[in-house]
Design an enzyme around this catalytic site. Structure first.
Site, mmCIF file in Angstrom:
data_model
loop_
_atom_site.group_PDB
_atom_site.id
_atom_site.type_symbol
_atom_site.label_atom_id
_atom_site.label_comp_id
_atom_site.label_asym_id
_atom_site.label_seq_id
_atom_site.Cartn_x
_atom_site.Cartn_y
_atom_site.Cartn_z
ATOM 1 C CG LEU A 206 -1.772 -1.266 1.442
ATOM 2 C CD1 LEU A 206 -2.471 -1.220 2.781
ATOM 3 C CD2 LEU A 206 -3.064 -1.046 0.379
ATOM 4 C CG HIS A 207 2.930 2.838 -3.151
ATOM 5 N ND1 HIS A 207 2.274 1.607 -3.891
ATOM 6 C CD2 HIS A 207 3.055 3.789 -4.325
ATOM 7 C CE1 HIS A 207 2.263 1.820 -5.202
ATOM 8 N NE2 HIS A 207 2.537 3.065 -5.157
ATOM 9 N NE ARG A 208 -1.589 3.868 -6.610
ATOM 10 C CZ ARG A 208 -0.768 3.951 -7.680
ATOM 11 N NH1 ARG A 208 -0.092 5.024 -8.054
ATOM 12 N NH2 ARG A 208 -0.321 2.837 -8.452
ATOM 13 C CG ASP A 280 -2.186 1.452 -2.656
ATOM 14 O OD1 ASP A 280 -0.948 0.927 -2.798
ATOM 15 O OD2 ASP A 280 -2.055 2.439 -1.685
#
Ligand code: UD1
Ligand code: UDP
Length: 362
Positions: A206-208, A280
């Site tokens: 998850l990095h957005r 994501d």
């Protein structure tokens, strides 16, 4: 005189998209002079160097050390550095990939110098203008001369914006990189190094900004902790996410493991052996589709609907609570592993290189 082709790369997903094209183009037309320009948007060993080693990419001819910063700072520094390098090296064609700030900077620098641009992974659209990448996609496509698409839906998006010339359906070069390493990662069993059994765990990335740069990240960690009671969770943490985590990374249950980002071979092994993936990331939606691993995307939209319609991807929405549904949804998804989309076959870079070489046969 031979044509000079410059590849501009800068961030993790650029490397696997560009490496096979660089290789194929050099093999197809040895008279071309190839230059590899790294903006330095990503710079940690685990976010950059490891991919050069594992993808057998040559060292960049130049590293611009742009580093982190606001969108304007990062894009502007890359723009200035790329412009100088393109001019000094008298480049005839600039190749950019994907949708990161370095992609837009490369394209903008080139177009202002009158240098034609080839865009790998052209035509993807989330139709979400709150996503920084959506601006990079739209602008880069409208600056490009060769629009190299990985799916029919990308071509439809381009047509909708009036872009019809220079468009070529070549397939997915990121999948080429995966296929080229399949013999190596399939037998790796990297999950054992994390104390996990193949087919048992949820792999998470998850990095957005929409998730990690606000209150939703803590809720996502709490939901992952709940999932880890019934299914072990392994989460290689992107540096943006690590910086945002703070205290939420402390006191986690033993079933929820957070690690640093892992190398490409290790990640592909972990992905191939996962019970499911929660992400994501754009690229991971595609890789999971190719590998036939159930993928749950924690976003309201995707610029890769083909992975939903044709693959294993399911949009959960940008709602951390829904993470808790994953163990049940995985059971429902059992046994459904469709064929990869057309032209996601390990040969996209060969087709793409032919398009580029034909253009430079003049
Ligand atoms: C960028 C891309 C995103 C892509 C992602 C892939 C843009 C606008 N975003 O997001 O589309 O999905 O890369 O991973 O281009 N950092 C480090 N070490 C590094 C790199 C970054 O510590 O080697 C940290 C810094 O604190 C930095 C933060 O990560 O501020 C974000 O990096 P940045 O490149 O700005 O954006 P990403 O979130 O990585
Ligand atoms: N990846 C990796 N190690 C990790 C996480 C991802 O090698 O710890 C690889 C993954 O296999 C894929 C690419 O990085 O090829 C995806 O990049 P990322 O998710 O950073 O960017 P996005 O695709 O979202 O732009």
């Amino acid at each position: 005189m031979s044509a000079r082709v410059c590849f501009v790369v800068g961030a993790r997903p650029n490397f696997m998209k560009s490496a096979p094209v660089y290789r194929e183009l050099g093999a197809l037309d040895p008279s071309l002079e190839l230059t590899l320009l790294h903006t330095g948007q990503h710079y940690d060993d685990a976010m950059s160097d490891v991919f050069f080693r594992e993808l057998a990419m040559p060292r960049p001819d130049e590293f611009l050390a742009v580093g982190s910063g606001s969108h304007a700072e990062q894009t502007a520094k890359a723009l200035v550095g790329v412009e100088r390098a393109l001019r000094e090296r008298q480049i005839d064609l600039c190749v950019v990939a994907g949708d990161v700030n370095s992609t837009l900077a490369g394209a903008l620098a080139a177009v202002k110098l009158g240098i034609p641009i080839a865009h790998i992974e052209s035509g993807l659209r989330s139709f979400d203008r709150a996503m920084p990448e959506e601006h990079n996609r739209v602008l880069t496509d409208h600056l490009s001369d060769l629009l190299l698409a990985h799916s029919e839906e990308a071509i439809t998006n381009l047509q909708r914006e009036g872009i019809t010339s220079g468009v070529h359906l070549v397939g997915n070069t990121m999948i080429d990189s995966l296929v080229a390493l399949e013999d190596r990662f399939r037998g790796l069993g990297a999950c054992a190094g994390h104390g996990l059994e193949a087919g048992s765990y949820l792999l998470v990335t998850l990095h957005r900004p929409a998730l990690v740069d606000g209150p939703l990240l803590d809720a996502a960690i709490a939901a992952l902790a709940a999932v880890s009671e019934s299914m072990p969770v392994l989460f290689p943490v992107h540096p943006r996410t690590r910086a945002a985590l703070g205290g939420a990374a402390a006191g986690l249950p033993p079933g929820l493991q957070l690690t640093d980002p892992v190398g490409y071979l290790e990640f592909l092994s972990l992905e191939a052996d996962a019970r499911a993936v929660l992400t994501d990331s754009g690229g991971i939606q595609e890789e999971a589709t190719y590998l036939g691993v159930p993928c749950f995307t924690l976003r309201d939209n995707t610029e890769r609907p083909i992975t939903v319609e044709h693959g294993t991807n399911r949009l959960l929405g940008l709602d951390p609570k829904r993470i808790e549904e994953v163990p049940g949804l995985v059971s429902e998804a059992a046994g459904t592993a469709p064929e990869p989309p057309p032209l996601w076959d390990g040969h996209a870079a060969e087709r793409l290189a032919r398009v580029v070489a034909d253009r430079h046969a003049c």
